[in-house]
Write a protein that holds these residues in place. Structure first.
Motif, PDB file in Angstrom:
ATOM      1  N   LEU A 173      -3.505  10.669   3.757  1.00  0.00           N
ATOM      2  CA  LEU A 173      -4.225  10.078   4.719  1.00  0.00           C
ATOM      3  C   LEU A 173      -4.048  10.748   6.154  1.00  0.00           C
ATOM      4  O   LEU A 173      -3.261  11.452   6.541  1.00  0.00           O
ATOM      5  CB  LEU A 173      -3.510   8.730   4.786  1.00  0.00           C
ATOM      6  N   VAL A 182      -7.171   3.051  -6.363  1.00  0.00           N
ATOM      7  CA  VAL A 182      -8.186   4.127  -6.374  1.00  0.00           C
ATOM      8  C   VAL A 182      -7.841   5.585  -5.653  1.00  0.00           C
ATOM      9  O   VAL A 182      -8.001   6.552  -6.224  1.00  0.00           O
ATOM     10  CB  VAL A 182      -9.511   3.610  -5.317  1.00  0.00           C
ATOM     11  N   LEU A 183      -7.083   5.439  -4.571  1.00  0.00           N
ATOM     12  CA  LEU A 183      -6.399   6.736  -4.027  1.00  0.00           C
ATOM     13  C   LEU A 183      -5.607   7.494  -5.184  1.00  0.00           C
ATOM     14  O   LEU A 183      -5.716   8.708  -5.108  1.00  0.00           O
ATOM     15  CB  LEU A 183      -5.753   6.524  -2.874  1.00  0.00           C
ATOM     16  N   PHE A 227       0.788  -1.268   0.001  1.00  0.00           N
ATOM     17  CA  PHE A 227      -0.004   0.062   0.068  1.00  0.00           C
ATOM     18  C   PHE A 227       0.747   1.330   0.015  1.00  0.00           C
ATOM     19  O   PHE A 227       0.726   2.053  -0.845  1.00  0.00           O
ATOM     20  CB  PHE A 227      -1.026   0.021   1.302  1.00  0.00           C
ATOM     21  N   GLY A 282      -6.095  -2.646  -4.364  1.00  0.00           N
ATOM     22  CA  GLY A 282      -7.382  -2.031  -4.970  1.00  0.00           C
ATOM     23  C   GLY A 282      -7.668  -0.524  -4.399  1.00  0.00           C
ATOM     24  O   GLY A 282      -7.845   0.454  -4.994  1.00  0.00           O
ATOM     25  N   VAL A 283      -7.442  -0.442  -2.895  1.00  0.00           N
ATOM     26  CA  VAL A 283      -7.641   0.897  -2.624  1.00  0.00           C
ATOM     27  C   VAL A 283      -6.560   1.870  -2.978  1.00  0.00           C
ATOM     28  O   VAL A 283      -7.043   2.926  -3.207  1.00  0.00           O
ATOM     29  CB  VAL A 283      -7.729   0.565  -0.909  1.00  0.00           C
ATOM     30  N   ALA A 284      -5.411   1.204  -2.869  1.00  0.00           N
ATOM     31  CA  ALA A 284      -4.490   2.400  -3.199  1.00  0.00           C
ATOM     32  C   ALA A 284      -4.466   2.767  -4.444  1.00  0.00           C
ATOM     33  O   ALA A 284      -4.062   3.852  -4.967  1.00  0.00           O
ATOM     34  CB  ALA A 284      -3.091   1.301  -3.014  1.00  0.00           C
ATOM     35  N   ASN A 291      -4.741  -8.004  -1.876  1.00  0.00           N
ATOM     36  CA  ASN A 291      -5.427  -7.278  -3.191  1.00  0.00           C
ATOM     37  C   ASN A 291      -6.469  -6.493  -2.873  1.00  0.00           C
ATOM     38  O   ASN A 291      -6.558  -5.209  -3.444  1.00  0.00           O
ATOM     39  CB  ASN A 291      -6.161  -8.350  -3.990  1.00  0.00           C
ATOM     40  N   ILE A 292      -6.873  -6.412  -1.563  1.00  0.00           N
ATOM     41  CA  ILE A 292      -8.044  -5.314  -1.008  1.00  0.00           C
ATOM     42  C   ILE A 292      -7.196  -3.960  -1.014  1.00  0.00           C
ATOM     43  O   ILE A 292      -7.688  -2.886  -1.342  1.00  0.00           O
ATOM     44  CB  ILE A 292      -8.533  -5.637   0.129  1.00  0.00           C
ATOM     45  N   PHE A 293      -5.966  -4.160  -0.354  1.00  0.00           N
ATOM     46  CA  PHE A 293      -5.193  -2.995  -0.167  1.00  0.00           C
ATOM     47  C   PHE A 293      -4.649  -2.324  -1.515  1.00  0.00           C
ATOM     48  O   PHE A 293      -4.280  -1.220  -1.550  1.00  0.00           O
ATOM     49  CB  PHE A 293      -3.752  -3.373   0.759  1.00  0.00           C
TER      50      PHE A 293
END
Length: 376
Positions: free
Chosen positions: A196, A185-186, A48, A181-183, A177-179
């Motif tokens: 943040l 998007v940001l 991330f 995806g969020v990264a 993969n969740i991290f």
């Protein structure tokens, strides 16, 4: 003593501490607990932060493509190299090596030395190049690992069409993969770690700090290298280094690069150790196959740890040799010559082992025939 060399000693010392602590970790569950902390906390936080720290510079966009090209060439070469090393096709060791060997871990192995020997400008170029490697190890190799897993554990062609569903579910549910995806998007909104809230960025950074020590300790705790396996992996890694120098030498020759530091950067980056991230995919698949019989496993976790354990010190020695070489690698022909030397070393070891085994069998057969003749 050079600061880069001292950092190498620190990394190796962590592995040594892990080996010393083996007697305190008496069950697989205890070591597995460390692996879960790495996979579910430290690794996602590290990825991330790495993704949010990316600063894309348009004039350097060619570098990630070149790094990705190197990864893919190594990946495509593995099916031809591994059988020569005595690693049979279709075995868990074959799939493990094919996943691990083409990956690069410049952050742990080459970045500290590139910074010390070449400076911050070249470190920035190396970091840009690592983007291509990240795409390869995080996305491409994950898809490959999961595809192999579902291909092996499904009932042949009957369930061929059902593999996509579990693969998508596994991708969505994995913390890494969740991290990611969020990264992403940001990043698309132009945000960075500074954007943040302090408590969140500080928590992620603290989790990221434990990544390297935990990985190195885990390697020390989990590694079990047999004599035969040591020579097999050593020859494989020498062949890998030879291939990297061969590909790099041909690229330098064709592109006409003459700047000494540029050449050293290409070589040092390519000689980076195998990445832990593909091993994270292996560990994730391994945890999904807890009830599967050993011979039906997709990967060999112990073989993967052994590859990582040998890859780091060997890559460190090669990178230090390259960066301390001065003008030795100024000409591409020199690079190609060293590449052929490493390939010769890597390929000669399994050849010598095979010949030795053949002679041993012949001696045993000859002795038995002689004994049978004398008794007759």
């Amino acid at each position: 003593m050079d600061i880069g060399f001292q950092k190498t000693i620190v990394f190796l010392f962590f592995i040594f501490i892990g080996i010393l602590l083996k007697s305190k970790f008496k069950s697989k569950e205890e070591i597995s607990g460390i692996k879960k902390i790495i996979l579910n906390l430290a690794l996602p936080a590290t990825i991330f932060i790495a993704l949010l720290g990316i600063k894309v510079e348009p004039h350097l966009l060619i570098l990630p493509l070149l790094a990705l090209g190197l990864n893919l060439l190594l990946f495509l070469a593995m099916p031809f190299i591994l059988p020569v090393m005595g690693i049979g096709r279709g075995t868990p060791e074959f799939r493990t090596a094919k996943l691990l060997v083409p990956s690069l871990a410049p952050g742990l192995s080459s970045f500290p030395f590139i910074l010390e020997f070449l400076g911050e400008d070249y470190l920035a170029k190396a970091a840009m190049s690592d983007l291509g490697n990240k795409v390869f190890v995080l996305f491409f190799l994950y898809l490959v690992a999961m595809n192999w897993h579902y291909g092996l554990q499904s009932n042949g062609k009957k369930n061929e069409g059902k593999k996509l569903g579990p693969l998508i579910r596994a991708m969505v549910s994995e913390p890494v993969n969740i991290f990611i995806g969020v990264a992403l998007v940001l990043l698309s909104f132009g945000m960075s770690m500074d954007s943040l809230p302090f408590f969140l960025s500080e928590t992620l950074e603290k989790l990221s700090l434990i990544m390297t020590p935990l990985v190195l300790l885990f390697i020390g705790l989990a590694v079990k290298i047999k004599r035969k396996q040591f020579f097999q992996i050593f020859s494989l890694l020498c062949t890998r280094a030879g291939l990297v120098l061969l590909i790099s030498g041909i690229f330098i020759l064709i592109s006409g690069i003459q700047a000494q530091n540029e050449i050293l950067l290409i070589l040092a980056f390519g000689l980076s150790a195998c990445s832990f991230w593909p091993y994270a995919h292996i560990a994730a698949v391994d945890s999904m196959e807890m009830e599967v019989e050993p011979q039906k496993k997709t990967f060999s976790s112990s073989f993967g740890v052994a590859v990582l354990a040998l890859s780091f010190p060997l890559s460190t020695m090669l990178i230090l040799a390259v960066l301390n070489s001065g003008s030795f690698f100024e000409h591409s022909y020199t690079i190609l010559l060293v590449a052929l030397l490493l390939l010769a070393v890597g390929l000669s070891i399994p050849l010598c082992i095979g010949l030795n085994k053949k002679w041993s069998i012949q001696r045993i057969v000859g002795y038995k025939l002689k004994s049978a003749t004398e008794n007759a």
